[in-house]
Scaffold this active site. Structure first.
Site, PDB file in Angstrom:
ATOM      1  CB  ALA A 276      83.482 -19.527 -29.572  1.00  0.00           C
ATOM      2  CG  HIS A 311      88.893 -19.997 -34.363  1.00  0.00           C
ATOM      3  ND1 HIS A 311      89.044 -19.662 -35.692  1.00  0.00           N
ATOM      4  CD2 HIS A 311      88.638 -18.818 -33.731  1.00  0.00           C
ATOM      5  CE1 HIS A 311      88.889 -18.361 -35.847  1.00  0.00           C
ATOM      6  NE2 HIS A 311      88.633 -17.834 -34.660  1.00  0.00           N
ATOM      7  CD  GLU A 312      86.896 -18.713 -30.389  1.00  0.00           C
ATOM      8  OE1 GLU A 312      87.446 -17.688 -29.943  1.00  0.00           O
ATOM      9  OE2 GLU A 312      86.250 -18.709 -31.448  1.00  0.00           O
ATOM     10  CG  HIS A 315      91.510 -15.934 -31.149  1.00  0.00           C
ATOM     11  ND1 HIS A 315      92.045 -15.046 -32.041  1.00  0.00           N
ATOM     12  CD2 HIS A 315      90.325 -16.341 -31.688  1.00  0.00           C
ATOM     13  CE1 HIS A 315      91.225 -14.915 -33.075  1.00  0.00           C
ATOM     14  NE2 HIS A 315      90.186 -15.698 -32.895  1.00  0.00           N
TER      15      HIS A 315
END
Length: 867
Positions: A276, A311-312, A315
């Site tokens: 991703a 996770h993304e 960010h």
């Protein structure tokens, strides 16, 4: 600068981009563009340098004050990916200017820049979607720009697309203007200051599902969260959508900064080089990382989707709002996002034991790579774009997150997150360094965090703690761990800070030892009872126990957590591999766990036993058979007890255990499991899709391919080509790699290189073939004989080629094969995958050394124990 970076001159600096794309040709896959870049003028100059790759630059000019200065010439250094614009007059050394460039580009199929992805639409016809992938240095493939992370700027963007298309970007649509001829111009709201690698856009025949955050955000209300897919797939985005809307709120709370943009879009992309990409406000995903069908998907993909979404989203703060200063500090983005992604997954799915998963998978993968001489520090010097791609690896992600977990456990999670919030607030919309993070954490905790962590970040490798029992006392000493077992004195000069986390039943010292700060320490009054170092497996180091202690730990296993059992198995296996111990210690502990019921412990057991069969079986079929017999004796009782059925309401990890055990039992010759798998496979192929539970497709397909021939091969290939399940392609490719018959292995290899397998997926069968002793050498010879085609297909995106080679060649245990690999690549230009080749060579050397050193010990133990 601490080292030589190949960076752009500082005579001008971008502050704002206004980019428009037009004339998008969906047959020739070309487009035209105009970019207007607002510049801060810092030094007098007649040249401007910026990044461009695979673009055709046309005319342009610079305005400064009331002057318009033409670009009279330009050149592109294709190796450096830098365009030099020559101006007809000098720009002033202060104030502002505006650079305008007209250009044209190509929508490639290399999963980098502005690219196209092939897919079958709802009518079953070939179709294309278009999207971007800019990290690390591929914005320059899409438009001329200052493509470095610390050259942040704001963005305006517009694009001409067919009226039926949906266009997306980081910000919401501001307006759409139809031209009356079937096209529309889509204009987006201004995006905040960000690095070029985080800008994004996409267009195609999309549809979406939508939900909203629970929290109200000042001035914005509840934020819209959407999952976009090509038409026909969108309902499979429900699980990702539900996780996403909750996680946005969760991160807004723990980071003490509200999510800064007005929307969150998740887009499933049909061809994707990574898992991703965290583009700010428009996060793009490989389909198997964002789509999940409750009826047809393997349950393990649910775990993947939840984690990758988290996770993304991490960010959006850690990487996007605050960005590393340069690529050498990539770990600041990826290590933290990995740790906090697991944190969020654990928060919303506590029954999954994700930290146990992390110890079983993440920690061990990081250890495996960092135990090689050719590893690199977490923070590694990076000169240019090709070097950057090679550090998107398990050191940046998994060792980075492992050290974060170690530090957060030691400081306390609440204190740690307060320090992170302090760091984010101080550097919002800017760039920061590792030292900036340590400073914020030190301010919050009052501890010397930089002193604890500098070695972990700056120095290659990790330590092993060698434990010696002297009466009731322990002598614990640290030294660098190398899996090849041949550490030289000059390689063992580092002293790491190590939190010991001792779990003991009889420690009576008034001043317990909490951390090792020197090479050795004596811990008193502990060895007479139960003890374990690194309780909970939060410290990033191996522990080498005496064989007698491993036996006692096995006898006292009821005192051990799941993570501790996994850690002991992994440490015993790794220390045997490197020569600190022997395989006997590993097998003593593993066989004591025969009544274990945890999926994660069984995953660790089967992984280690599988490694032994792979490593020793290459040179000794007799040892491989004995190890298979041992494995079969351990898994048979529990696989027969767990059975084939998935009861209503069964917990997630038990389902994972069933799939693991059936796969393992089939691989080591369990007659009933093999027979039942072949029966179910035959029924499935005949049309009874209920014959195989979705979570057992991989296990059953692998057994069918391993035991069968051309008929089974054709059936799995047909499933790959025709199944509507989003995870079917990956499952089929992995299963095909289990072929044993030479003629079927050759069919798999031809299929792997065919146009039927997308470039993004070619590593999947390669990993499986490499793990397969019947196919490993055939795979290598195939790569050698077809190198030009392999290179042609994969070198457009070096991340793909590097990953393919590492996964294809790293499982050999033969010095003779190592020599073949070295000789073959010695006459090649290995730029872009040279680091990966060194890792392959180190891996093979370690495996070959292990065989030489421990083969007789392993044979002795197996014979003495009846195998």
């Amino acid at each position: 600068m601490a080292f030589d970076r190949e960076v752009l001159p500082t005579n001008v600096k971008p502050t704002h981009y206004n980019l428009h794309l037009t004339n998008i040709d969906r047959t020739a896959f070309t487009y035209d563009g105009t970019v207007i870049i607002d510049l801060a003028l810092n030094e007098p100059t007649r040249t401007i340098k910026l990044n461009a790759k695979q673009l055709t630059l046309k005319d342009g000019h610079v305005t400064a004050g009331d002057k318009t200065i033409k670009i009279v010439d330009h050149s592109i250094d294709t190796k450096a990916e830098v365009a030099t614009l020559s101006l007809e007059a000098e720009l002033p050394g202060s104030g502002n200017g505006q650079l305008t460039i007209n250009f044209s580009g190509l929508m490639n199929q290399e999963m980098a820049g502005f690219y196209r992805s092939a897919y079958k639409n709802v009518e079953g016809n070939d179709d294309w979607m278009f999207s971007t992938q800019f990290e690390s240095c591929d914005a320059r493939r899409a438009f001329p720009c200052f493509d470095e992370p610390n050259l942040k700027a704001a963005f305006d963007f517009s694009i001409d697309v067919p009226e039926a298309y949906t266009a997306l970007s980081n910000q919401p649509v501001k307006e759409e203007k139809k031209d009356g001829k079937g096209l529309k111009t889509v204009v987006f709201e201004t995006a905040p200051k960000m690095s070029t690698y985080l800008y994004a856009w996409a267009c195609g025949d999309f549809e979406y599902i939508e939900d909203f955050t629970d929290r109200e955000y000042p001035g914005r209300g509840k934020l819209p969260v959407r999952v976009y897919t090509t038409r026909g797939l969108v309902e499979q985005g429900r699980f990702a959508l539900e996780n996403c809307r909750k996680i946005v709120d969760y991160f807004s709370e723990i980071f003490e900064i509200d999510y800064p943009l007005p929307k969150v879009d998740l887009l499933a992309v049909h061809e994707f080089s990574h898992g991703a990409m965290e583009n700010w406000g428009l996060i793009t995903y490989r389909t198997t990382a964002v789509l999940f069908d409750e009826k047809t998907s393997d349950a393990r993909y649910k775990n993947r989707v939840a984690y990758v979404v988290a996770h993304e989203l991490a960010h959006q703060w850690f990487g996007n709002l605050v960005t590393m200063d340069w690529w050498s500090e990539l770990w600041l983005n990826e290590g933290f996002a990995t740790w906090v992604g697991w944190l969020a997954t654990d928060h919303f799915h506590p029954s999954w034991d994700v930290w146990g998963q992390f110890v079983t998978e993440g920690y061990q993968t990081a250890f495996q790579l960092d135990g090689l001489r050719s590893s690199h520090p977490i923070e590694v010097p990076v000169k240019n774009a090709l070097e950057i791609d090679q550090i998107f690896d398990h050191i940046s992600y998994l060792k980075g997150s492992s050290t974060i977990r170690m530090l957060s456990t030691y400081l306390g999670q609440k204190t740690f997150l307060k320090g992170v919030a302090r760091y984010l607030k101080k550097h919002a919309y800017g760039n920061a360094t590792t030292e900036d993070l340590w400073s914020a954490l030190a301010e919050e905790s009052g501890q010397d965090v930089a002193g604890f962590m500098r070695t972990w970040i700056k120095v290659i490798g990790f330590p092993v703690l060698n434990v010696t029992e002297e009466g009731a006392n322990l002598l614990v000493s640290q030294s660098r761990f190398l899996s090849t077992g041949d550490v030289k004195p000059e390689e063992d000069t580092t002293t790491w800070w190590l939190p010991l986390a001792i779990d003991a039943s009889s420690q009576t010292s008034a001043s317990p030892v909490t951390a090792l700060t020197g090479k050795t320490v004596t811990i008193e009054n502990i060895a007479s009872g139960h003890y374990k170092l690194n309780s909970g497996q939060t410290g990033f180091y191996r522990v080498n126990y005496p064989l007698s202690r491993l036996r006692k730990l096995g006898e006292n296993q009821q005192s051990l957590s799941v993570s501790d059992k996994v850690g002991i198995i992994a440490d015993a296996g790794a220390t045997a591999f490197a020569g600190y111990g022997t395989s006997a210690g590993l097998l003593e502990f593993i066989t004591s766990l025969k009544n274990e019921s945890s999926y994660l412990v069984w995953a660790a057991i089967t992984e280690r036993l599988g490694n032994l069969r792979s490593i020793f079986g290459e040179s000794s079929p007799e040892l491989k058979d004995a190890l298979a017999k041992l494995t079969l004796s351990l898994v048979s009782p529990i696989v027969e007890r767990v059975g084939w059925d998935f009861p209503e309401g069964e917990d997630f990890l038990t389902g994972r255990l069933r799939a693991l055990l059936i796969s393992t039992a089939g691989a080591v010759g369990h007659d009933q499991i093999i027979a039942e798998s072949l029966r179910r496979f035959k029924s499935y192929v005949a049309g009874d899709k209920d014959a195989i539970h979705p979570s057992l497709r991989l296990a059953v397909f692998k057994i069918a391919i391993a035991e069968g021939g051309k008929e089974e091969y054709d059936a799995v290939v047909n499933e790959y080509l025709t199944s509507k399940s989003v995870d079917a392609r990956e499952i089929c490719l992995v299963a095909l790699g289990r072929a044993k018959k030479p003629e079927i292995v050759k069919e798999v290899l031809k299929f792997m290189l065919s146009e039927n397998v997308k470039v993004q997926d070619k590593h999947s069968p390669a990993i499986s073939l490499s793990n397969n002793g019947h196919a490993r050498y055939v795979l290598w010879k195939f790569i050698e004989e077809n190198w030009e085609e392999v290179h042609r297909q994969m070198s457009g995106n070096m991340v793909v080629l590097d990953r393919f080679l590492k996964n294809s060649l790293n499982k050999f245990s033969s010095e003779a094969v190592l020599k073949e690999i070295e000789d073959f690549f010695s006459v090649k230009d290995n730029t872009g995958y040279d680091r990966g080749l060194e890792l392959v060579k180190d891996s093979i050397r370690g495996r070959a050394s292990y065989v030489k050193r421990d083969k007789s010990n392993l044979e002795k133990w197996l014979k003495e124990n009846g195998y």
